[in-house]
Design a protein around this motif. Sequence first.
Motif, PDB file in Angstrom:
ATOM      1  N   VAL A 143       0.843  -1.191   0.000  1.00 39.99           N
ATOM      2  CA  VAL A 143       0.000   0.000   0.000  1.00 39.99           C
ATOM      3  C   VAL A 143       0.880   1.244   0.000  1.00 39.99           C
ATOM      4  O   VAL A 143       1.771   1.377   0.835  1.00 39.99           O
ATOM      5  CB  VAL A 143      -0.937   0.020   1.227  1.00 39.99           C
ATOM      6  N   LYS A 176      10.105  -1.738   6.861  1.00 39.70           N
ATOM      7  CA  LYS A 176      11.456  -1.895   6.296  1.00 39.70           C
ATOM      8  C   LYS A 176      11.645  -3.277   5.699  1.00 39.70           C
ATOM      9  O   LYS A 176      12.195  -3.439   4.610  1.00 39.70           O
ATOM     10  CB  LYS A 176      12.519  -1.653   7.384  1.00 39.70           C
ATOM     11  N   LEU A 178       9.363  -5.281   4.604  1.00 37.77           N
ATOM     12  CA  LEU A 178       8.544  -5.408   3.393  1.00 37.77           C
ATOM     13  C   LEU A 178       9.241  -4.735   2.207  1.00 37.77           C
ATOM     14  O   LEU A 178       9.217  -5.240   1.089  1.00 37.77           O
ATOM     15  CB  LEU A 178       7.164  -4.785   3.633  1.00 37.77           C
ATOM     16  N   ARG A 360       2.852  -1.683  11.997  1.00 36.99           N
ATOM     17  CA  ARG A 360       2.624  -2.896  12.775  1.00 36.99           C
ATOM     18  C   ARG A 360       1.550  -2.654  13.829  1.00 36.99           C
ATOM     19  O   ARG A 360       0.684  -3.494  14.055  1.00 36.99           O
ATOM     20  CB  ARG A 360       3.913  -3.391  13.417  1.00 36.99           C
ATOM     21  N   LYS A 363      -1.803  -2.544  12.206  1.00 34.77           N
ATOM     22  CA  LYS A 363      -2.223  -3.891  11.833  1.00 34.77           C
ATOM     23  C   LYS A 363      -2.770  -4.649  13.046  1.00 34.77           C
ATOM     24  O   LYS A 363      -3.835  -5.264  12.984  1.00 34.77           O
ATOM     25  CB  LYS A 363      -1.010  -4.630  11.246  1.00 34.77           C
TER      26      LYS A 363
HETATM   27  N1  ATP Z   1       3.214  -0.372   2.580  1.00 34.80           N
HETATM   28  C1  ATP Z   1       2.701  -1.451   3.186  1.00 34.80           C
HETATM   29  N2  ATP Z   1       1.629  -2.077   2.655  1.00 34.80           N
HETATM   30  C2  ATP Z   1       1.111  -3.144   3.263  1.00 34.80           C
HETATM   31  N3  ATP Z   1       1.577  -3.691   4.395  1.00 34.80           N
HETATM   32  C3  ATP Z   1       2.646  -3.128   4.962  1.00 34.80           C
HETATM   33  C4  ATP Z   1       3.273  -1.984   4.387  1.00 34.80           C
HETATM   34  N4  ATP Z   1       4.320  -1.645   5.168  1.00 34.80           N
HETATM   35  C5  ATP Z   1       4.359  -2.518   6.178  1.00 34.80           C
HETATM   36  N5  ATP Z   1       3.357  -3.429   6.076  1.00 34.80           N
HETATM   37  C6  ATP Z   1       3.093  -4.517   7.022  1.00 34.80           C
HETATM   38  O1  ATP Z   1       3.307  -4.029   8.335  1.00 34.80           O
HETATM   39  C7  ATP Z   1       3.995  -4.977   9.153  1.00 34.80           C
HETATM   40  C8  ATP Z   1       5.300  -4.383   9.660  1.00 34.80           C
HETATM   41  O2  ATP Z   1       6.200  -4.197   8.578  1.00 34.80           O
HETATM   42  P1  ATP Z   1       7.733  -4.637   8.646  1.00 34.80           P
HETATM   43  O3  ATP Z   1       7.915  -5.862   9.455  1.00 34.80           O
HETATM   44  O4  ATP Z   1       8.228  -4.652   7.250  1.00 34.80           O
HETATM   45  O5  ATP Z   1       8.305  -3.366   9.426  1.00 34.80           O
HETATM   46  P2  ATP Z   1       9.774  -3.084   9.958  1.00 34.80           P
HETATM   47  O6  ATP Z   1      10.070  -1.679   9.646  1.00 34.80           O
HETATM   48  O7  ATP Z   1      10.721  -4.121   9.446  1.00 34.80           O
HETATM   49  O8  ATP Z   1       9.563  -3.256  11.516  1.00 34.80           O
HETATM   50  P3  ATP Z   1      10.685  -3.425  12.678  1.00 34.80           P
HETATM   51  O9  ATP Z   1      11.397  -2.112  12.781  1.00 34.80           O
HETATM   52  O10 ATP Z   1       9.846  -3.697  13.881  1.00 34.80           O
HETATM   53  O11 ATP Z   1      11.545  -4.550  12.272  1.00 34.80           O
HETATM   54  C9  ATP Z   1       4.216  -6.197   8.275  1.00 34.80           C
HETATM   55  O12 ATP Z   1       3.169  -7.110   8.514  1.00 34.80           O
HETATM   56  C10 ATP Z   1       4.116  -5.648   6.870  1.00 34.80           C
HETATM   57  O13 ATP Z   1       3.674  -6.620   5.962  1.00 34.80           O
END
Ligand code: ATP
Length: 465
Positions: A143, A176, A178, A360, A363
């Motif tokens: 998204v 990040k 994703l 997160r 979600k």
């Molecule tokens: N643009 C997006 N569209 C749809 N879903 C998303 C998007 N960005 C993040 N998500 C969802 O939100 C959740 C958190 O994303 P993610 O694990 O990639 O974050 P992160 O930045 O790696 O978090 P952390 O810093 O805690 O490791 C995941 O379930 C991911 O699929």
Amino acid sequence: MADTILVVDDERDIRLTLGGLLADEGFLVAQASSANEALDRLDESVPALVVLDLWMGGSEEGFSVLSHIQEERPQVPVVVISGHGNVETAVKAVKNGAFDFIEKPLSADKLLLTVQRALDFRRLSEENRVLRRRSFREEKLFVGASASMRALLNTIEMVAPTPASVLITGENGVGKELVAQTIHSLSDRASRPMTELNCAAIPEELVESELFGHEKGAFTGADRRRQGRFDLANHSTLFLDEIGDMSLKTQAKILRILQEQKFERVGGAKTISVDVRIIAASNKDLLVEIERGAFRKDLYYRLNVVPLLVPPLRERREDIPGLSQLFLGACVEANRLEPKSLAPSLVEELRNREWPGNIRELKNTIERLAITTPGPVISSDPEAEGELIRRMTSRPKDGGPAEDWLALPYREAKAEFEKRYFKFQLDAHDGNVTKTAEAINLDRSTIHKKLNELEIKTDGAKALT
Ligand SMILES: Nc1ncnc2c1ncn2[C@@H]1O[C@H](COP(=O)(O)OP(=O)(O)OP(=O)(O)O)[C@@H](O)[C@H]1O
Ligand SMILES: [Mg+2]
């Protein structure tokens, strides 16, 4: 990038003939003349396929190579060569996981056909594995309605097909991982799965062995040779999550890999070459870490060839409705709920929240709402309205004790809650720390620390398992 095929046979003529045939077809060929040599080759790099003679040096030593591959590299197909009248042995090999066998005298057509089938099979099963591994939600669209996310997506599309290192920064839960997965999926390495290492989640002294693997006897407990993530990520992408938590020593080694694509196993002298694309992520500001002397400047510049900053959710509120819909749909489907929708007033309210835990947190909120709201329309969030606290502090109907810790000052309330929580969870898992750790998604070491801190006694024998 041509696939490498490892030909293992003790007869030089056969190695040369097979090697020539395969090279003519455009494959790269590696050779080994014994089981030991084959194991060495397999340690240096992972071939796309192995052609293996079972009968070498007067014994069936090919089987040891087969079982090694089954254990360490189950994704590498093995085509077995069987001698005259040795079909039973070949059948046994197929039962033990070989893809197929070809009989001597070798026919070039049969060999090439079998090799091609095995490679196609591997590709398909790998693709399947990648698809299965991604959860339903990750499969869904990324998204990005907001201007900042559209710009980010454009950069992702541009950088994905290149081998350039990427450094993704952003707060917790912004997406990040994703972004990393999306870059990998859009790259020419996508047919192989991305390998990940969360540098913050494993003890510092194990990071190196995780990354580079180790030789048998490299340290106490290293009772066998082990391949590391760099091996696993060969010809693919390695995602180094929370790279800001990596020690300076490990950073130096990573730097060398970025420069030379070469490394040594822990306790090993042999230099191993790989082709690995690195995507790193951090929620720390690495420039601040550099100031503190905790992060290498040269590594930063190497990684930061393409910097990607994923903005916090509160700076792109336009994405909130789309994300909410996506998570609601996914949750309804995963839990087989009746179709549900979000009332516009609730969407508006969600748009206005600060979301310190970013996507997160959004979600989790949507999932909680979807599961706890009985009707088809979700119109308000009881938790946000203090409803939950009210429910928790009111006395249960059966006259049992209220959640009295809620009335305590924060620190005491927290300790009280933790104490009851860990006791409850441990009891529920027969006092077994490993099972408890799995159930509540915490490290065993963290639980042990908490138990100490809170002075909770466990049944020692069980707790150690
Ligand atoms: N643009 C997006 N569209 C749809 N879903 C998303 C998007 N960005 C993040 N998500 C969802 O939100 C959740 C958190 O994303 P993610 O694990 O990639 O974050 P992160 O930045 O790696 O978090 P952390 O810093 O805690 O490791 C995941 O379930 C991911 O699929
Ligand atoms: Mg992450």
